[in-house]
Design an enzyme around this catalytic site. Structure first.
Site, PDB file in Angstrom:
ATOM      1  N   TYR A 167       5.510  13.662  10.690  1.00 12.03           N
ATOM      2  CA  TYR A 167       5.310  13.021   9.382  1.00 12.03           C
ATOM      3  C   TYR A 167       5.915  13.880   8.277  1.00 12.03           C
ATOM      4  CZ  TYR A 167       2.621  11.468   5.276  1.00 12.03           C
ATOM      5  OH  TYR A 167       2.247  11.035   4.026  1.00 12.03           O
ATOM      6  N   LYS A 171       8.993  13.118   5.567  1.00 13.90           N
ATOM      7  CA  LYS A 171       8.773  13.136   4.114  1.00 13.90           C
ATOM      8  C   LYS A 171       9.731  14.108   3.439  1.00 13.90           C
ATOM      9  CE  LYS A 171       5.698   9.985   3.534  1.00 13.90           C
ATOM     10  NZ  LYS A 171       5.985   8.807   2.697  1.00 13.90           N
TER      11      LYS A 171
HETATM   12  N1  LIG Z   1      -3.022   8.387   1.647  1.00 18.89           N
HETATM   13  C1  LIG Z   1      -2.718   9.661   1.468  1.00 18.89           C
HETATM   14  O1  LIG Z   1      -3.583  10.542   1.470  1.00 18.89           O
HETATM   15  C2  LIG Z   1      -1.279  10.048   1.249  1.00 18.89           C
HETATM   16  C3  LIG Z   1      -0.967  11.378   0.966  1.00 18.89           C
HETATM   17  C4  LIG Z   1       0.362  11.730   0.765  1.00 18.89           C
HETATM   18  C5  LIG Z   1       1.346  10.747   0.845  1.00 18.89           C
HETATM   19  N2  LIG Z   1       1.007   9.458   1.135  1.00 18.89           N
HETATM   20  C6  LIG Z   1       2.076   8.476   1.224  1.00 18.89           C
HETATM   21  O2  LIG Z   1       1.770   7.380   0.387  1.00 18.89           O
HETATM   22  C7  LIG Z   1       2.268   6.166   0.965  1.00 18.89           C
HETATM   23  C8  LIG Z   1       1.142   5.158   1.075  1.00 18.89           C
HETATM   24  O3  LIG Z   1       0.101   5.717   1.850  1.00 18.89           O
HETATM   25  P1  LIG Z   1      -1.249   4.932   2.043  1.00 18.89           P
HETATM   26  O4  LIG Z   1      -2.185   5.879   2.672  1.00 18.89           O
HETATM   27  O5  LIG Z   1      -1.612   4.210   0.802  1.00 18.89           O
HETATM   28  O6  LIG Z   1      -0.779   3.912   3.145  1.00 18.89           O
HETATM   29  P2  LIG Z   1      -1.528   2.680   3.798  1.00 18.89           P
HETATM   30  O7  LIG Z   1      -1.421   2.744   5.256  1.00 18.89           O
HETATM   31  O8  LIG Z   1      -2.868   2.534   3.224  1.00 18.89           O
HETATM   32  O9  LIG Z   1      -0.592   1.517   3.311  1.00 18.89           O
HETATM   33  C9  LIG Z   1       0.736   1.400   3.740  1.00 18.89           C
HETATM   34  C10 LIG Z   1       1.103  -0.073   3.851  1.00 18.89           C
HETATM   35  O10 LIG Z   1       2.377  -0.146   4.502  1.00 18.89           O
HETATM   36  C11 LIG Z   1       2.322  -1.166   5.482  1.00 18.89           C
HETATM   37  N3  LIG Z   1       3.302  -0.838   6.522  1.00 18.89           N
HETATM   38  C12 LIG Z   1       3.168   0.051   7.547  1.00 18.89           C
HETATM   39  N4  LIG Z   1       4.300   0.078   8.276  1.00 18.89           N
HETATM   40  C13 LIG Z   1       5.158  -0.792   7.703  1.00 18.89           C
HETATM   41  C14 LIG Z   1       6.489  -1.186   7.994  1.00 18.89           C
HETATM   42  N5  LIG Z   1       7.140  -0.685   9.033  1.00 18.89           N
HETATM   43  N6  LIG Z   1       7.095  -2.100   7.178  1.00 18.89           N
HETATM   44  C15 LIG Z   1       6.425  -2.629   6.128  1.00 18.89           C
HETATM   45  N7  LIG Z   1       5.164  -2.297   5.809  1.00 18.89           N
HETATM   46  C16 LIG Z   1       4.535  -1.389   6.586  1.00 18.89           C
HETATM   47  C17 LIG Z   1       0.888  -1.149   5.990  1.00 18.89           C
HETATM   48  O11 LIG Z   1       0.549  -2.384   6.609  1.00 18.89           O
HETATM   49  C18 LIG Z   1       0.112  -0.890   4.699  1.00 18.89           C
HETATM   50  O12 LIG Z   1      -0.193  -2.089   4.005  1.00 18.89           O
HETATM   51  C19 LIG Z   1       2.852   6.570   2.313  1.00 18.89           C
HETATM   52  O13 LIG Z   1       4.246   6.721   2.186  1.00 18.89           O
HETATM   53  C20 LIG Z   1       2.211   7.889   2.626  1.00 18.89           C
HETATM   54  O14 LIG Z   1       3.009   8.695   3.433  1.00 18.89           O
HETATM   55  C21 LIG Z   1      -0.273   9.097   1.333  1.00 18.89           C
END
Ligand SMILES: NC(=O)c1ccc[n+]([C@@H]2O[C@H](COP(=O)([O-])OP(=O)(O)OC[C@H]3O[C@@H](n4cnc5c(N)ncnc54)[C@H](O)[C@@H]3O)[C@@H](O)[C@H]2O)c1
Length: 277
Positions: A167, A171
């Site tokens: 991951y 990123k």
């Molecule tokens: N949540 C955290 O703590 C956190 C921390 C750092 C970075 N991020 C980044 O923030 C972003 C959002 O994270 P989140 O936790 O809100 O994610 P999440 O899983 O809650 O939401 C992501 C959405 O993307 C959709 N998805 C997954 N694979 C897909 C694909 N191949 N094509 C289209 N849609 C797809 C999922 O169905 C979901 O609705 C991500 O890029 C994640 O890496 C999150």
């Protein structure tokens, strides 16, 4: 007295924004889709989750902004083509792209990682972002303007351990892709930036919090690294995303913006205050 110039505009009236990963069962993408609509943008949304997509579409319609909603896996080139083709056919312009999805199919130590899981993470987290950036650039270049926002991570800048290697690598690559695209297309009026979240209270994290192992061992480590003393919330990213999408950020390009309560600013050995004697 001289008249002050008008404030740069933050509102997105008249702009079209595509948010991938905007399904309501997710976290940050869902909040960003609603936030960009609240700022005036017309939305196109995509996700692999049909129910989540429909729920976000309903919420946007309730806000008075019914979106173009389309099932699409950003890792599949044909589905990305069909998604952007639908935006062309049904809306006819694209000003803003926000890339949000991520895959994290297994959390194992690097020596145990299955090749298929490594491939899936590369496919969604990196290739998928590139395919969407490429498709957006092809629309933004003739228009001479556009704003692309990639969602990166604190994990792309520092190491998290606990099985985060694939991951984190994807990123870090997205961060570099953001800088390369920003430089490559700056002269064409297109800006490319990234928002770097930290640990956020999304549905995925809420599920982890149900397990004592996570609550007792991982959560305290997370909180110790968040100087504001709280997990981030999806809504925390809305203001920064609206800013980066808007003319207020017209000279902001190639920036990796931590929205992390100070997580990346703090040394791993740092703490809020010197402990009392
Ligand atoms: N949540 C955290 O703590 C956190 C921390 C750092 C970075 N991020 C980044 O923030 C972003 C959002 O994270 P989140 O936790 O809100 O994610 P999440 O899983 O809650 O939401 C992501 C959405 O993307 C959709 N998805 C997954 N694979 C897909 C694909 N191949 N094509 C289209 N849609 C797809 C999922 O169905 C979901 O609705 C991500 O890029 C994640 O890496 C999150």
């Amino acid at each position: 007295m001289t008249t002050a110039p008008p404030l740069p505009r933050f509102d997105l009236e008249g702009r079209v924004a595509l948010v991938t990963g905007a399904g309501a069962n997710g976290g940050i993408g869902h909040a960003l889709a609603l936030g960009l609509a609240r700022a005036g943008a017309r939305l196109a949304i995509a996700d692999v989750d049909e129910n989540g997509l429909a729920a976000t579409a309903l919420e946007l319609a309730t806000l008075g902004s019914p979106p173009l909603a389309r099932l699409a896996d950003i890792a599949v080139a044909a589905e990305v083509d069909a998604l952007f083709g639908a935006v062309d056919a049904q809306i006819g312009r694209l000003d803003i792209l926000v890339n949000v999805p991520f895959a994290f199919p297994s959390r194992v130590r690097p020596h145990e990682l299955a090749a298929a899981d490594w491939e899936r993470m590369l496919a969604v987290n990196l290739t998928g972002y590139f395919l969407c950036c490429q498709a957006a650039l092809r629309r933004m270049l003739p228009a001479g303007q556009g704003s692309i926002i990639n969602i990166g991570s604190n994990a792309g800048e520092t190491a998290l351990g606990r099985g985060a290697l694939p991951y984190s690598c994807t990123k870090a690559a997205v961060h570099q892709m953001t800088r390369e695209l920003a430089v490559e297309y700056a002269g064409a009026g297109i800006r490319v930036n990234a928002i770097l979240p930290a640990q956020t209270l999304t549905p995925g994290l809420r599920a982890h919090l149900e397990t004592p192992r996570f609550r007792d061992h991982v959560l305290p480590r997370m909180l110790a690294g968040l100087p504001q003393g709280r997990l981030l919330e999806p809504e925390d990213y809305v203001g920064p995303a609206v800013f980066l999408a808007s003319d207020a950020a017209r000279a902001v390009n190639g920036v990796l913006l931590p929205v992390d309560g100070g997580n990346l600013a703090m040394n791993a050995g740092g703490s809020h205050v010197w402990p009392p004697a």
